[in-house]
Design a protein around this motif. Structure first.
Motif, PDB file in Angstrom:
ATOM      1  N   GLN A   1       0.829  -1.209   0.000  1.00 50.79           N
ATOM      2  CA  GLN A   1       0.000   0.000   0.000  1.00 50.79           C
ATOM      3  C   GLN A   1       0.863   1.259   0.000  1.00 50.79           C
ATOM      4  O   GLN A   1       1.941   1.278   0.595  1.00 50.79           O
ATOM      5  CB  GLN A   1      -0.918  -0.023   1.219  1.00 50.79           C
ATOM      6  CG  GLN A   1      -1.972  -1.105   1.066  1.00 50.79           C
ATOM      7  CD  GLN A   1      -2.663  -1.434   2.357  1.00 50.79           C
ATOM      8  OE1 GLN A   1      -2.985  -0.547   3.129  1.00 50.79           O
ATOM      9  NE2 GLN A   1      -2.874  -2.713   2.584  1.00 50.79           N
ATOM     10  N   LEU A   2       0.369   2.277  -0.679  1.00 49.77           N
ATOM     11  CA  LEU A   2       1.127   3.521  -0.818  1.00 49.77           C
ATOM     12  C   LEU A   2       0.375   4.662  -0.132  1.00 49.77           C
ATOM     13  O   LEU A   2      -0.758   4.963  -0.504  1.00 49.77           O
ATOM     14  CB  LEU A   2       1.319   3.835  -2.310  1.00 49.77           C
ATOM     15  CG  LEU A   2       1.852   2.667  -3.166  1.00 49.77           C
ATOM     16  CD1 LEU A   2       1.851   3.021  -4.647  1.00 49.77           C
ATOM     17  CD2 LEU A   2       3.254   2.269  -2.704  1.00 49.77           C
ATOM     18  N   TYR A   3       0.991   5.259   0.859  1.00 50.15           N
ATOM     19  CA  TYR A   3       0.392   6.391   1.570  1.00 50.15           C
ATOM     20  C   TYR A   3       1.091   7.659   1.100  1.00 50.15           C
ATOM     21  O   TYR A   3       2.319   7.696   1.061  1.00 50.15           O
ATOM     22  CB  TYR A   3       0.593   6.257   3.083  1.00 50.15           C
ATOM     23  CG  TYR A   3      -0.190   5.120   3.707  1.00 50.15           C
ATOM     24  CD1 TYR A   3       0.221   3.802   3.555  1.00 50.15           C
ATOM     25  CD2 TYR A   3      -1.344   5.374   4.448  1.00 50.15           C
ATOM     26  CE1 TYR A   3      -0.500   2.756   4.112  1.00 50.15           C
ATOM     27  CE2 TYR A   3      -2.066   4.322   5.016  1.00 50.15           C
ATOM     28  CZ  TYR A   3      -1.635   3.022   4.840  1.00 50.15           C
ATOM     29  OH  TYR A   3      -2.349   1.988   5.386  1.00 50.15           O
ATOM     30  N   VAL A   4       0.305   8.663   0.764  1.00 50.17           N
ATOM     31  CA  VAL A   4       0.887   9.933   0.312  1.00 50.17           C
ATOM     32  C   VAL A   4       0.431  11.039   1.252  1.00 50.17           C
ATOM     33  O   VAL A   4      -0.758  11.163   1.545  1.00 50.17           O
ATOM     34  CB  VAL A   4       0.429  10.269  -1.128  1.00 50.17           C
ATOM     35  CG1 VAL A   4       1.078  11.562  -1.612  1.00 50.17           C
ATOM     36  CG2 VAL A   4       0.775   9.132  -2.085  1.00 50.17           C
ATOM     37  N   ARG A   5       1.381  11.821   1.741  1.00 45.07           N
ATOM     38  CA  ARG A   5       1.056  12.936   2.640  1.00 45.07           C
ATOM     39  C   ARG A   5       2.112  14.029   2.489  1.00 45.07           C
ATOM     40  O   ARG A   5       3.092  13.856   1.774  1.00 45.07           O
ATOM     41  CB  ARG A   5       0.985  12.449   4.080  1.00 45.07           C
ATOM     42  CG  ARG A   5       2.357  12.138   4.630  1.00 45.07           C
ATOM     43  CD  ARG A   5       2.288  11.610   6.025  1.00 45.07           C
ATOM     44  NE  ARG A   5       1.983  10.200   5.998  1.00 45.07           N
ATOM     45  CZ  ARG A   5       1.485   9.525   7.035  1.00 45.07           C
ATOM     46  NH1 ARG A   5       1.197  10.115   8.142  1.00 45.07           N
ATOM     47  NH2 ARG A   5       1.288   8.240   6.940  1.00 45.07           N
ATOM     48  N   THR A   6       1.924  15.141   3.188  1.00 47.84           N
ATOM     49  CA  THR A   6       2.866  16.250   3.039  1.00 47.84           C
ATOM     50  C   THR A   6       3.938  16.247   4.138  1.00 47.84           C
ATOM     51  O   THR A   6       3.681  15.828   5.261  1.00 47.84           O
ATOM     52  CB  THR A   6       2.126  17.607   3.044  1.00 47.84           C
ATOM     53  OG1 THR A   6       3.097  18.635   2.854  1.00 47.84           O
ATOM     54  CG2 THR A   6       1.381  17.868   4.339  1.00 47.84           C
ATOM     55  N   PHE A   7       5.114  16.749   3.768  1.00 40.73           N
ATOM     56  CA  PHE A   7       6.185  16.921   4.766  1.00 40.73           C
ATOM     57  C   PHE A   7       6.099  18.305   5.390  1.00 40.73           C
ATOM     58  O   PHE A   7       6.822  18.626   6.322  1.00 40.73           O
ATOM     59  CB  PHE A   7       7.564  16.715   4.136  1.00 40.73           C
ATOM     60  CG  PHE A   7       7.879  17.676   3.013  1.00 40.73           C
ATOM     61  CD1 PHE A   7       8.339  18.959   3.280  1.00 40.73           C
ATOM     62  CD2 PHE A   7       7.699  17.293   1.696  1.00 40.73           C
ATOM     63  CE1 PHE A   7       8.611  19.837   2.248  1.00 40.73           C
ATOM     64  CE2 PHE A   7       7.965  18.169   0.652  1.00 40.73           C
ATOM     65  CZ  PHE A   7       8.408  19.453   0.921  1.00 40.73           C
ATOM     66  N   LYS A   8       5.201  19.140   4.849  1.00 32.19           N
ATOM     67  CA  LYS A   8       5.189  20.543   5.248  1.00 32.19           C
ATOM     68  C   LYS A   8       4.584  20.782   6.621  1.00 32.19           C
ATOM     69  O   LYS A   8       4.886  21.765   7.274  1.00 32.19           O
ATOM     70  CB  LYS A   8       4.465  21.373   4.196  1.00 32.19           C
ATOM     71  CG  LYS A   8       5.255  21.414   2.903  1.00 32.19           C
ATOM     72  CD  LYS A   8       4.782  22.491   2.005  1.00 32.19           C
ATOM     73  CE  LYS A   8       5.803  22.723   0.901  1.00 32.19           C
ATOM     74  NZ  LYS A   8       5.270  23.519  -0.173  1.00 32.19           N
ATOM     75  N   LYS A   9       3.663  19.915   7.021  1.00 37.49           N
ATOM     76  CA  LYS A   9       3.104  20.048   8.362  1.00 37.49           C
ATOM     77  C   LYS A   9       2.779  18.667   8.896  1.00 37.49           C
ATOM     78  O   LYS A   9       2.740  17.696   8.131  1.00 37.49           O
ATOM     79  CB  LYS A   9       1.869  20.936   8.323  1.00 37.49           C
ATOM     80  CG  LYS A   9       0.795  20.467   7.373  1.00 37.49           C
ATOM     81  CD  LYS A   9      -0.367  21.447   7.354  1.00 37.49           C
ATOM     82  CE  LYS A   9      -1.484  20.894   6.492  1.00 37.49           C
ATOM     83  NZ  LYS A   9      -2.419  21.877   6.038  1.00 37.49           N
ATOM     84  N   ASP A  10       2.551  18.582  10.210  1.00 38.64           N
ATOM     85  CA  ASP A  10       2.192  17.302  10.798  1.00 38.64           C
ATOM     86  C   ASP A  10       0.730  17.070  10.454  1.00 38.64           C
ATOM     87  O   ASP A  10      -0.149  17.711  11.006  1.00 38.64           O
ATOM     88  CB  ASP A  10       2.371  17.331  12.317  1.00 38.64           C
ATOM     89  CG  ASP A  10       3.819  17.593  12.689  1.00 38.64           C
ATOM     90  OD1 ASP A  10       4.691  17.391  11.831  1.00 38.64           O
ATOM     91  OD2 ASP A  10       4.075  18.017  13.829  1.00 38.64           O
TER      92      ASP A  10
END
Ligand code: ASP
Ligand code: MG
Length: 257
Positions: free
Chosen positions: A225-234
Motif C-alpha cells: 500500500q502507498l500512503y501519500v502525505r505532506t512533509f510541510k506540516k504534521d
C-alpha cells in the motif's frame, strides 16, 4: 516477536536545503515503529545540475560514467540525513543502493530491479538504527553502479518494502496527497482519500507526477500500500493507494529490460 516496520520516502522537494534535513529528521523521530527505513532522493534540482555538468564535458557521456555521476546526488542526501538524525541523538546509518543490495540489470540510466539482498539494512535495523537508503540507484551483478531512470527513488522505496516484508510505503510530498487535478494550478482540485492502483496509474498517464508509475506497478504486483502525505506540516494521511489489498506471498520485481 514481530517488529513493526515503517518505510518512508522523501523526494527532492523535501530535502531542497540543508535546513530541510532537520525537518525530515523531526518527522522520522515522531514515528513510534520499531524499525524505520528511509529512502531519500537527491536535493532539489541536483540530478538536473549533474546532468548539465556532464553535458558540458561530453555531449553524449558514456552511460556508465553518467550513472557514476548522477548517483552522487542521492549519496549527498543520505549522508546529510544521517547527520541530521545523529544531531538529534538518533542512531542512523546511510547506505548506497549497492550497499543496500539493490541488484539491477545492466541497462545504465534505465536499469530494472531484478533482485534485492538488503542484508546490511536488516543488520542496521537489528541494531535499532534508522536505515537510510539512497533512492534511484542500484548495482548490476557485475558490480557496476546503475540508476533506475528519472524519478526512480519511488521504485527503490517500494522494492525495499517488498524485500523487507513491509505492507506499506509512506511518501512525503510538497502537496497533501493525490488530487483530482494539480492543486498548484487548479484551485478546485479535490484531495482523493483512497484509490486503487489502477486509478493511480491512470492519473500518472494523464500527467500527474505524484508517484512514479513503475513504483505503482511494483506495488500492485506485490500488494504494497502507498500512503501519500505532506512533509510541510504534521498532518494525517492524504491518500492511500491500494487500501485493503493483501501482501502477496510471491515476490515479483521488475525483471531484466
Ligand atoms: N533524483 C532522481 C531524479 O531527480 C531520482 C528521484 O528523484 O526519484 O530523477
Ligand atoms: Mg530528484
Amino acid at each position: 516477536m514481530v517488529m513493526i516496520m515503517r518505510i518512508m520516502k522523501f523526494g527532492g522537494a523535501s530535502v531542497a536545503t540543508a535546513e530541510s534535513f532537520h525537518r525530515i529528521a523531526e518527522i522520522i523521530l515522531q514515528q513510534t515503529d520499531e524499525e524505520i527505513v528511509v529512502v531519500v532522493s537527491a536535493m532539489g534540482q541536483t540530478t538536473d545540475e549533474l546532468l548539465t555538468l556532464a553535458k558540458k564535458v561530453h555531449p553524449e557521456p558514456p552511460r556508465r560514467e553518467l550513472d557514476m555521476l548522477v548517483s552522487v546526488g542521492e549519496r549527498i542526501s543520505i549522508a546529510l540525513l544521517a547527520m541530521a538524525l545523529s544531531k538529534q541523538g538518533r542512531d542512523a546509518v546511510s547506505f548506497t543502493g549497492s550497499q543496500s543490495g539493490i541488484i539491477t540489470c545492466t541497462n545504465h540510466s534505465q536499469a530494472n530491479i531484478i533482485e534485492l539482498r538488503p542484508k546490511r539494512v536488516r543488520e542496521a535495523l537489528e541494531k535499532k538504527k534508522v536505515a537510510i537508503v539512497a533512492g534511484f540507484q542500484g548495482v548490476s551483478k557485475l558490480g557496476e553502479i546503475t540508476t533506475l531512470g528519472r524519478g526512480g527513488s519511488d521504485t527503490s522505496a517500494v522494492a525495499l518494502a517488498v524485500a523487507l516484508g513491509a505492507d506499506a510505503v509512506h511518501f512525503y510530498k510538497d502537496v497533501e496527497g493525490i488530487y483530482t487535478a494539480d492543486p498548484k494550478t487548479h484551485a478546485d482540485a479535490q484531495l482523493v482519500s483512497e484509490m486503487s492502483y489502477e486509478e493511480a496509474l491512470e492519473l500518472t498517464k494523464k500527467g500527474a507526477k505524484i508517484l512514479h508509475p513503475r513504483a505503482i506497478e511494483l506495488a500492485r504486483k506485490n500488494g504494497v500500500q502507498l500512503y501519500v502525505r505532506t512533509f510541510k506540516k504534521d498532518s494525517q494521511i492524504g491518500t492511500v493507494v491500494g487500501k485493503g489489498v493483501l501482501r502477496n506471498a510471491v515476490i515479483e520485481y521488475e525483471g531484466e529490460n
